[in-house]
Design an enzyme around this catalytic site. Structure first.
Site, PDB file in Angstrom:
ATOM      1  N   PRO A 111       0.860  -1.095  -0.030  1.00 16.43           N
ATOM      2  CA  PRO A 111       0.092   0.127   0.051  1.00 16.43           C
ATOM      3  C   PRO A 111       0.876   1.223   0.110  1.00 16.43           C
ATOM      4  O   PRO A 111       1.831   1.119   0.769  1.00 16.43           O
ATOM      5  CB  PRO A 111      -0.676   0.029   1.372  1.00 16.43           C
ATOM      6  CG  PRO A 111      -0.657  -1.605   1.646  1.00 16.43           C
ATOM      7  CD  PRO A 111       0.633  -2.030   1.088  1.00 16.43           C
ATOM      8  N   ARG A 112       0.571   2.217  -0.750  1.00 14.40           N
ATOM      9  CA  ARG A 112       1.234   3.538  -1.144  1.00 14.40           C
ATOM     10  C   ARG A 112       1.032   4.501  -0.397  1.00 14.40           C
ATOM     11  O   ARG A 112      -0.206   4.614   0.153  1.00 14.40           O
ATOM     12  CB  ARG A 112       1.171   3.764  -2.515  1.00 14.40           C
ATOM     13  CG  ARG A 112       1.654   3.120  -3.480  1.00 14.40           C
ATOM     14  CD  ARG A 112       3.251   2.570  -3.286  1.00 14.40           C
ATOM     15  NE  ARG A 112       4.025   3.751  -3.267  1.00 14.40           N
ATOM     16  CZ  ARG A 112       4.703   4.338  -4.576  1.00 14.40           C
ATOM     17  NH1 ARG A 112       4.374   3.467  -5.646  1.00 14.40           N
ATOM     18  NH2 ARG A 112       5.403   5.254  -4.435  1.00 14.40           N
ATOM     19  N   GLN A 113       1.822   5.441   0.320  1.00 11.27           N
ATOM     20  CA  GLN A 113       1.763   6.565   0.925  1.00 11.27           C
ATOM     21  C   GLN A 113       0.933   6.331   2.485  1.00 11.27           C
ATOM     22  O   GLN A 113       0.339   7.128   3.137  1.00 11.27           O
ATOM     23  CB  GLN A 113       0.997   7.604   0.034  1.00 11.27           C
ATOM     24  CG  GLN A 113       0.991   7.721  -1.224  1.00 11.27           C
ATOM     25  CD  GLN A 113       2.559   8.295  -1.379  1.00 11.27           C
ATOM     26  OE1 GLN A 113       3.333   8.176  -0.516  1.00 11.27           O
ATOM     27  NE2 GLN A 113       2.872   8.671  -2.612  1.00 11.27           N
ATOM     28  N   GLY A 115       3.113   4.770   4.804  1.00 10.18           N
ATOM     29  CA  GLY A 115       4.439   4.677   5.407  1.00 10.18           C
ATOM     30  C   GLY A 115       4.859   3.081   5.645  1.00 10.18           C
ATOM     31  O   GLY A 115       5.631   2.691   6.699  1.00 10.18           O
ATOM     32  N   SER A 117       6.912   1.953   3.357  1.00 11.08           N
ATOM     33  CA  SER A 117       8.101   1.870   2.452  1.00 11.08           C
ATOM     34  C   SER A 117       8.144   1.151   1.128  1.00 11.08           C
ATOM     35  O   SER A 117       9.013   0.214   0.792  1.00 11.08           O
ATOM     36  CB  SER A 117       9.323   1.278   3.319  1.00 11.08           C
ATOM     37  OG  SER A 117       9.520   2.196   4.584  1.00 11.08           O
ATOM     38  N   GLY A 118       7.027   1.291   0.295  1.00 11.98           N
ATOM     39  CA  GLY A 118       6.975   0.693  -1.030  1.00 11.98           C
ATOM     40  C   GLY A 118       7.931   1.249  -1.922  1.00 11.98           C
ATOM     41  O   GLY A 118       8.633   0.379  -2.759  1.00 11.98           O
ATOM     42  N   SER A 119       8.235   2.327  -1.677  1.00 13.21           N
ATOM     43  CA  SER A 119       9.277   2.626  -2.879  1.00 13.21           C
ATOM     44  C   SER A 119      10.799   2.129  -2.604  1.00 13.21           C
ATOM     45  O   SER A 119      11.330   1.778  -3.500  1.00 13.21           O
ATOM     46  CB  SER A 119       9.626   4.233  -2.653  1.00 13.21           C
ATOM     47  OG  SER A 119       8.653   5.238  -3.076  1.00 13.21           O
ATOM     48  N   ALA A 121      11.166  -0.664  -0.998  1.00 16.48           N
ATOM     49  CA  ALA A 121      11.110  -1.966  -1.443  1.00 16.48           C
ATOM     50  C   ALA A 121      11.396  -2.391  -3.015  1.00 16.48           C
ATOM     51  O   ALA A 121      12.269  -3.425  -3.269  1.00 16.48           O
ATOM     52  CB  ALA A 121       9.647  -2.610  -0.985  1.00 16.48           C
ATOM     53  N   ASP A 163      14.399   1.851   7.455  1.00 19.51           N
ATOM     54  CA  ASP A 163      13.228   0.996   6.480  1.00 19.51           C
ATOM     55  C   ASP A 163      14.155   0.345   5.693  1.00 19.51           C
ATOM     56  O   ASP A 163      14.000  -0.951   5.214  1.00 19.51           O
ATOM     57  CB  ASP A 163      12.626   1.932   5.932  1.00 19.51           C
ATOM     58  CG  ASP A 163      11.612   2.944   6.664  1.00 19.51           C
ATOM     59  OD1 ASP A 163      11.610   2.519   7.975  1.00 19.51           O
ATOM     60  OD2 ASP A 163      10.930   3.970   6.214  1.00 19.51           O
TER      61      ASP A 163
END
Length: 331
Positions: A111-113, A115, A117-119, A121, A163
């Site tokens: 899930p984005r935005q 917290g 840490s999708g970016s 990952a 993260d």
């Protein structure tokens, strides 16, 4: 041969947000969500765009929601920045790369935005794929720093080491970001903790679009750099919660984390402006008898529950606040 690599979402168990201020934290990887990279040799270097990278929209509102969720550029800039930093690292360390190209594709269920840490990952999974493809070994303790500078130096994203450390090490990790160690060698002291020592944990995240993580840190950073004693003291107390949590886990007292996690969040509120919507989520979880704190910069909370009855209460009560509850899968 297609190389497939993954990296997972993460949640800060204790100590956040002291990680950006030479503090201490405990984090877990949340394998319920992940980012994957597929990479294979091809005549030219090609990055395959995903639906979120395209520029065709159903309506003006679809465009607006897409920008709110993914930013203006989707995931392609992350891939480009990661490839560039990998190349920089190899050049700086006199690692000669063979003359071959690849096609790379990314996917993410994180899930984005909120917290998780999708970016980072996506970047961690990309580095793993590039290391396999070119047969390059990057020391595990160095990798989080490389991922972080990919985001901070190349893309201007506000990012800390915590993260990236947990996404590189996985499982459950205690981190001591000792100032001297960080400044001399670029990494702190990272200690794996057996996930079997953990109490029963839940994670709840807001399913509505949220703010881009990173923006809430700016005021505290300025006050910290100015030397405001209140901010320095509170961040030190937050770091101590992580150290106390490590001791409790290793000594077989997992229930101690209940009060430590609550205190962690209450301390955070002394120096950060926490939105009322997030406080309501925390309070609703605590009203069920669970502990609750931010898992990151906001949008996702984590805590301890006692039994299935309490977990069911959390499902019902937090749904009223547009939050989905999961039990994190930690290996």
């Amino acid at each position: 041969m297609i190389i497939e690599t993954r990296a997972y979402a993460r949640a800060g168990l204790l100590g956040n947000p002291s990680d950006g201020f030479f503090g201490k934290t405990i984090s877990i990887s949340v394998r319920n969500f992940g980012a994957s990279i597929s990479l294979y040799e091809s005549p030219e270097l090609h990055i395959e765009p995903q639906p979120q990278d395209l520029n065709t929209f159903r309506s003006i509102f679809h465009l607006r929601d897409s920008v709110n969720m993914l930013g203006y550029n989707g995931g392609i800039p992350l891939i480009k920045a990661g490839i560039k930093k990998f190349g920089d690292y190899c050049e700086e360390n006199n690692i000669r790369l063979p003359n071959k190209n690849f096609t790379v594709r990314y996917r993410s269920s994180i899930p984005r935005q909120v917290g998780m840490s999708g970016s980072s990952a996506i970047i961690v999974a990309l580095f793993r794929a590039l290391m396999q493809f070119y047969k390059v070994e990057i020391p595990l303790e160095i990798l989080p720093q490389l991922v972080m500078v990919t985001e901070t130096e190349e893309l201007g994203i506000t990012a800390g080491l915590q993260d990236r450390v947990i996404q590189c090490y996985e499982g459950c990790v205690y981190m001591d970001f000792d100032k001297t160690m960080i400044q001399t060698q670029g990494y702190g002291r990272y200690e794996r903790i057996n996930p079997e020592l953990l109490p029963k944990l839940y994670v709840a995240y807001n399913t509505n679009l949220s703010k881009v993580s990173g923006k809430v840190h700016n005021d505290v950073r300025t006050r910290y750099d100015r030397g405001e004693q209140d901010v320095i003291d509170v961040l030190g107390q937050i770091a101590q919660k992580a150290e106390d949590g490590r001791t409790a886990l290793l000594e077989g007292r997992p229930d101690d984390l209940h009060s430590l996690m609550n205190e962690n969040f209450d301390l955070r509120c002394k120096i950060y402006n926490v939105p009322e919507s997030n406080k309501k989520l925390i309070n609703a979880a605590r009203a069920c008898g669970a502990s609750a704190k931010f898992a990151g910069s906001g949008g996702t909370i984590i805590g301890i529950y006692k039994d299935d009855d309490m977990l069911n209460q959390l499902f019902v009560q937090l749904k009223k606040f547009n939050a989905r509850v999961i039990r994190p899968f930690v290996v």
